[in-house]
Design an enzyme around this catalytic site. Structure first.
Site, short mmCIF file in Angstrom:
data_model
loop_
_atom_site.label_atom_id
_atom_site.label_comp_id
_atom_site.label_asym_id
_atom_site.label_seq_id
_atom_site.Cartn_x
_atom_site.Cartn_y
_atom_site.Cartn_z
N HIS A 154 0.97 -1.16 0.07
CA HIS A 154 -0.19 0.07 0.06
C HIS A 154 1.02 1.32 0.07
O HIS A 154 1.89 1.44 0.33
CB HIS A 154 -0.95 0.01 1.34
CG HIS A 154 -0.10 -0.01 2.37
ND1 HIS A 154 0.22 1.30 3.05
CD2 HIS A 154 0.15 -0.82 3.68
CE1 HIS A 154 0.82 0.93 4.38
NE2 HIS A 154 0.65 -0.27 4.64
N GLU B 10 -1.86 -6.93 8.13
CA GLU B 10 -0.51 -6.79 8.57
C GLU B 10 -0.01 -7.44 9.97
O GLU B 10 -1.08 -7.79 10.88
CB GLU B 10 -0.06 -5.21 8.61
CG GLU B 10 1.22 -4.88 9.39
CD GLU B 10 2.23 -5.40 8.36
OE1 GLU B 10 2.42 -6.64 8.05
OE2 GLU B 10 3.13 -4.58 7.84
#
Length: 191
Positions: free
Chosen positions: A11, A81
């Site tokens: 990202h 994550e």
């Protein structure tokens, strides 16, 4: 022999990443620079034979996919994550004031996920992707994708510490005959 490949897309920038804060499960959005980098990915990614696009459930990953022109087929919890536990939102420098020499990679701590636990999650993603013929795009996060790169090669999760992946960067994992390889790593759009 499998013909699957993985295109890893990290990202774009967030305000937390800009200040080097550990950003695991906190759902922070892209900042203006992150949105611009994500837009820059459109047209630059090698998307010739994409058979699936999978994303982390966190907004920064899903928004990166959208701005890069990727239609997400499935959101996978296994792509979220690393769970940093008490280190979430803190910088390594802040933590080292209390715990000299601390690293996210190998500091023992029962209150957070270990690198091997992240490795087990990405192993499931890799196993599933290897059943497909073509490129599977994974839009996710720095530490997770670094561990995924190591595990693709059959190496321990901790080897991910040697693979950096910048915000808005991408990598391509493939094969040389029957050997899994890194074809490209940490490619970023100019800008």
């Amino acid at each position: 022999m499998t013909t699957s490949r993985l295109l890893l897309v990290r990202h774009g920038h967030t305000d937390w990443a800009a200040t080097r804060r550990h950003t695991g499960r906190t759902d922070v959005p892209l900042n203006a620079e992150g949105e611009a980098r994500a837009r820059d990915l459109a047209g630059l990614l090698p998307l010739d034979d994409v058979v699936a696009v999978w994303s982390s459930p966190l907004v920064r990953a899903r928004r990166t996919a959208e701005l890069a022109g990727l239609a997400v087929d499935e959101v996978l919890d296994d792509l979220v994550e690393w769970d940093y536990g008490w280190a979430e939102g803190r910088t390594t420098a802040e933590i080292r004031e209390e715990r000299p020499g601390w690293t996210v990679w190998d500091a023992p701590d029962p209150e957070r996920e270990t690198a091997d636990e992240v490795g087990a999650r990405v192993d499931r993603v890799i196993a599933r992707a290897r059943t497909l013929d073509g490129t599977v795009v994974l839009v996710a996060h720095a530490h997770l994708l670094r561990i995924l790169g190591a595990r693709w090669l059959g190496l321990p999760a901790l080897v991910g510490r040697h693979l950096t992946l910048d915000p808005g960067g991408w990598a391509l994992l493939g094969w040389e005959r029957e050997t899994p390889v890194i074809e490209r790593w940490n490619v970023a759009a100019p800008g």
